[in-house]
Enzyme design. Structure first.
Site, PDB file in Angstrom:
ATOM      1  N   GLY B  13       0.828  -1.208   0.000  1.00  0.00           N
ATOM      2  CA  GLY B  13       0.000   0.000   0.000  1.00  0.00           C
ATOM      3  C   GLY B  13       0.859   1.254   0.000  1.00  0.00           C
ATOM      4  O   GLY B  13       2.089   1.185  -0.063  1.00  0.00           O
ATOM      5  N   TYR B  14       0.181   2.391   0.067  1.00  0.00           N
ATOM      6  CA  TYR B  14       0.911   3.652  -0.018  1.00  0.00           C
ATOM      7  C   TYR B  14       1.760   3.910   1.224  1.00  0.00           C
ATOM      8  O   TYR B  14       2.886   4.381   1.138  1.00  0.00           O
ATOM      9  CB  TYR B  14      -0.059   4.809  -0.245  1.00  0.00           C
ATOM     10  CG  TYR B  14      -0.668   4.832  -1.629  1.00  0.00           C
ATOM     11  CD1 TYR B  14      -0.029   4.268  -2.724  1.00  0.00           C
ATOM     12  CD2 TYR B  14      -1.888   5.459  -1.848  1.00  0.00           C
ATOM     13  CE1 TYR B  14      -0.588   4.308  -3.993  1.00  0.00           C
ATOM     14  CE2 TYR B  14      -2.448   5.511  -3.114  1.00  0.00           C
ATOM     15  CZ  TYR B  14      -1.796   4.939  -4.192  1.00  0.00           C
ATOM     16  OH  TYR B  14      -2.345   5.002  -5.439  1.00  0.00           O
ATOM     17  N   THR B  15       1.205   3.633   2.404  1.00  0.00           N
ATOM     18  CA  THR B  15       1.983   3.856   3.617  1.00  0.00           C
ATOM     19  C   THR B  15       3.154   2.882   3.663  1.00  0.00           C
ATOM     20  O   THR B  15       4.277   3.261   4.017  1.00  0.00           O
ATOM     21  CB  THR B  15       1.091   3.675   4.860  1.00  0.00           C
ATOM     22  OG1 THR B  15       0.055   4.660   4.824  1.00  0.00           O
ATOM     23  CG2 THR B  15       1.886   3.840   6.133  1.00  0.00           C
ATOM     24  N   CYS B 149      -4.014  10.636  10.010  1.00  0.00           N
ATOM     25  CA  CYS B 149      -3.360  11.741   9.301  1.00  0.00           C
ATOM     26  C   CYS B 149      -4.038  13.073   9.578  1.00  0.00           C
ATOM     27  O   CYS B 149      -3.375  14.078   9.843  1.00  0.00           O
ATOM     28  CB  CYS B 149      -3.279  11.450   7.806  1.00  0.00           C
ATOM     29  SG  CYS B 149      -4.855  11.097   7.005  1.00  0.00           S
ATOM     30  N   ASN B 319       0.175  13.635   4.298  1.00  0.00           N
ATOM     31  CA  ASN B 319      -0.528  12.544   4.994  1.00  0.00           C
ATOM     32  C   ASN B 319       0.234  11.225   4.993  1.00  0.00           C
ATOM     33  O   ASN B 319       0.059  10.414   5.905  1.00  0.00           O
ATOM     34  CB  ASN B 319      -1.912  12.317   4.369  1.00  0.00           C
ATOM     35  CG  ASN B 319      -1.854  12.103   2.879  1.00  0.00           C
ATOM     36  OD1 ASN B 319      -1.469  13.023   2.152  1.00  0.00           O
ATOM     37  ND2 ASN B 319      -2.197  10.929   2.422  1.00  0.00           N
TER      38      ASN B 319
END
Lengths: 352, 352, 352, 352
Positions: B13-15, B149, B319
């Site tokens: 994922g992005y995180t 975030c 974020n």
């Protein structure tokens, strides 16, 4: 039927261009002149490239304006009030889209604009040109004011709740406007420089924005200003056209969603340009300004927190249309007793 | 010095991707494994194309994870709390970047998440991983939670005013967050479809957003939640990374701008990742998220309406960085007593 | 005069939505039915939120379609050719906006689409629905094909030069299209996920794009395909609506700018939807797709390198309008001998 | 080891700001002075807000520059060549990032810049500062030129094919560059006004762009210019940072994909900042500038049309990094025999 003869002063800016576009397709109007000090002699489409092949009009000098039936003023704030007498000799009906004649009270004007009004005697005569609130006054008005784009969004979103008397005024009214770059006008400068403005989420005037005064005037009781604290802030975002206002209103009684719905429906069911938007599914559940670009709609929705007795009101419009030129044409239609939708039927695009 | 061995669960994922990027350049850390159920076997750079030529790591299956010094969990909300015992056998220190361990109270969790927590006994043990507020607890913590975030942005903006005891809590706290699309994660769907999401100004969860619970917990008095009404709404805007929160706080005494400045300076002057931004000139007078992309800064500014005793607090961050992975790395640095800026020195770009 | 009764199949996609919007305001048309397999039973405005308050039409099932005067097909490529016989029993005139009937030759179809056509006998009968090139054939046509959005842009930009016989065909024709995300349709997926698609400059099918076949057919001599090598590539950019094609054409004789101008003017002076755009000053000197959103214009401009005998042709349009639904309505107007601009007068916005 | 002392002239623009950012984190460099005529006396972070809290440097007046080891010139085109003698007295090594010293031949300069060069004697001495092509010359160079951002993208994409001798030079080379707004610099004006520039797809200099001259010089044989016709056009798109060039090359022999791959791999396998990007799956199959923002990579990919003997070359970079300041730092690293990646390790973000 002969067409109503309309002229425009300050036609090279964004509001002026939008007004020209609308009036060129208005079935009962003829544009006689469009004045622009900076663009005089040039084709209207040199400033407004979307009008290529649509019109061969040229800008004239402001001094060359002759008489007409209706004169639209699209001048920078503070200019029209100094020259209003001259303009009123040119036309029996004047619609000023600047901020100069929006407030009824010279005191309110001084408080928010920071200086004395140049023609205070005219303030009480001018009509705040929002048809949804002042329709009947428009029919006789000789001097009509445009409305602030963020103020219009806020007022249309909130007026039904205030008129219903359900707002708890001991708690401040907090509003946050998200607004596109066209609201700052056609003049280039560091604040509009693309590498800096693109993708920006930029607070401006977090306190003290002048549009607050219009809210205070229009949401107050007839004849008196709102005494509630109004906390209005605005954030410029990546968008060219469009405004979305989020407002937090606390209620003085416990109401359910149906009650709020009823209030809005009763207020707006006959309004041609207000749509109530509140859906359970899909990605367009609340008002979304992007699908309003070019249209004259103001979309209004809300969400209720029953426990907190709080309504989050969400309202959206196109700042150059229902927030400026489109609303001006709607006001014109009211002034002449025409169908209010004349020249304003474009529904907006999707996707866009 | 041998490097600390770190593994990541949920790395596609992005995180997760941001965490990998940061840890690959962290001078005291070695990434031992990155697990992903959906991407196992593939190169890490197939999910995160910015890491081409940087790393030849491949995703492993979650079941193939072996023991390490620190385990980061980047799983969807609700997953890690169900498997936390297994993860804790893999590493003596676990940092969970999901929402599962952010709240100390099972009641607060139930109220905002709508169901019982799966491992309530661990809630009191977990540390809310915001170094600015919980630095000392982090040094000993075995279970650290990431932070929401939008909650992080809000809390960092407001904590100094609350800690100074100057907020009038009888008036609701109203916050409006503007947030980019990456906050909704890497999974495609109708809400993220570009023709619809591009240029959107989309209200989501105007009431009831879960991040509110973190504000209530962290802005309250030590040991007890905030009793003030908190009205939090969020609007998705055209932006990939970044959050800007605008908060309206009313004061219980009349203070001037210098007094507010002093409070912020005292709170944050030694913080490596908080910058006070409030300038008289230029287009970057207030916090602007776009220049924070990739950086771990949280920029905080404010504007005071002396008459209304109102402070508009404006806070911004990326974020995926200070709002997720970057803050996680900062917490890691705290946990090991390292310089907090290790691996986090990228200052952001301008223009961008 | 009674209105022409029009039905639409595949009305929930972007082209379908645009067609509904246009036909709802068309003065000589009545929409009788809009079919959608996936949305049957829902309001048309649930898929196309810009049509809220405009229409209370609901989608019907494709099987529930009854007869009408004209049937528009807005189906995915490859579908309509398999069901065309059934659709032709419903209406004497069918306009298929998919790619199925664009090519006259089954061989050309097989070469570029990679499979046999399902109704090859109809290919010679169908008319390529570009009024600027096939106006006279449209009046009698029973089966009309829509045109590829990038092909339309390219063909309209280049046809005058080819028809004038001045193109040196021994040098390959190179075209580069820049295109917005709506051209890929309404279906969400990883390629349209906003965090990845936003700000993208993404090459797709740098070779072998099917729209090339339309260029080969339409720029060739009557009755035979173009033998010149055509090198067409496309890049998806940050834009929802719009296409700009840049094409490099080498001339077989030395011509000056006025000669090129004359060729374009003669070809297009009577065309209602083509504008020649080539100005010396301003920021809109060449065609710009953004001001065409919602309009049916194709803007065409050029720049000549006299020494190299090279013309750079620049053409722009809105892929959902002149590149799809708008062109379809223009073709409909041609088929019925109406003013071609009926329902298509929206000029586009500025700024936007 | 004492740090190399570097000063910058013209530090308030975008390239200057990027250079400051990079050098502040460079382990072997110390910035001694940053001069700016317009910003002298102000903090560097007032022009470059991303550097807040990073540096307390202030701009000095150009006249106050003192001697240093290396002087970077970030001045507008045409300025540095007039003052080069003075600058060379300040430092034994000068790196000029403007266009003034990119061309070796005064004739080529005159042809593309339209006037005589002010210091023609220095042209043969200056080194075109592209390490991938001129690495060995850089080690001894006293005067190094920066490289044009679109030229760099094009040259890095094409050089391996030209050096391999496989390009058919009887067919014109056609290139189309897509470029973001930061390439036009920090100065605001009508062309960069956000409402007009946002979402634009704007052709500029479709013929005659100066960067063409760099291609002619660098793709030609050693010692002589390319005689092939070069057709270069550029389109400004919605993007702040980034360039993607699409180039169409015809081959003089029939080669398969593996042969092309081999040529690129041999040319670039040891290059730290060039990545070959050509994947079968995913949405990042070809070079994509957005994930390069802030990085020094140039990503290069291609697609072969075997039948047409055509290669479509696709190359991308960040115009302020590998297209300007980053490449300048890489050249600096070469000049001092350092690891070329010093100060340039930021990999870019995803998503962004």
């Amino acid at each position: 039927m002969s067409r109503v003869r309309v002229a425009i002063v300050g036609g090279s800016g964004y509001t002026g261009g939008e007004l020209i576009r609308l009036l060129l397709f208005h079935p009962l109007v003829e544009i006689t002149q469009v004045a622009s000090g900076s663009q005089a002699g040039h084709f209207v489409h040199s400033a407004h490239p979307n009008l290529r092949k649509i019109s061969t009009l040229r800008f004239c000098y402001p001094d060359d304006l002759t008489s007409c039936d209706v004169l639209f003023l699209c001048l920078p704030h503070g200019v029209s009030s100094g020259e209003i007498e001259r303009y009123r000799t040119l036309a029996p009906r004047v619609i000023d889209l600047s901020g100069d004649f929006r407030l009824r009270s010279p005191e309110l004007y001084r408080r928010w604009y920071g200086h004395e009004h140049k023609a205070p005697a005219l303030l009480s005569e001018a009509v705040y040109g929002l048809p949804e609130l002042h329709r009947s006054e428009l029919s006789e008005a000789a001097l009509v004011s445009g409305t602030g784009c963020m103020a219009t969004t806020s007022i249309l979103g909130l007026a039904p709740l205030y008129r219903a008397g359900i707002v708890k005024q001991s708690i401040p009214l907090v509003l946050e406007a998200k607004v596109g770059s066209s609201a700052a006008g056609a003049k280039a400068g560091p604040a509009s420089h693309h590498p800096d403005r693109s993708g920006a989420v930029r607070s401006f005037e977090p306190t003290g924005h002048r549009h607050t005064a219009e809210l205070i005037q229009e949401l107050g009781q007839p004849g008196s200003e709102l005494q509630q604290l109004v906390a209005f802030s605005a954030t410029a975002i990546e968008l060219v056209r469009g405004i979305l206002v989020t407002a937090h209103v606390f209620l003085n009684e416990r109401l359910d969603e149906r009650a709020i719905w009823r209030i809005y429906r009763e207020a707006y069911q006959r309004e041609p340009f207000i749509r109530l938007v509140k859906e359970r599914n899909g990605v367009y559940r609340y008002p979304e300004p992007k699908i309003l670009a070019g249209s004259n709609y103001c979309d209004v929705g809300f969400e209720l927190d029953v426990e907190q007795q709080r309504v989050v009101v969400i309202a959206a419009l196109d700042n150059l249309m229902k927030g400026a030129a489109g609303n001006g044409v709607q006001a014109l239609n009211c002034m002449f007793g025409w169908d209010e939708t004349l020249g304003l039927t474009f529904p907006g695009l999707h996707p866009v």
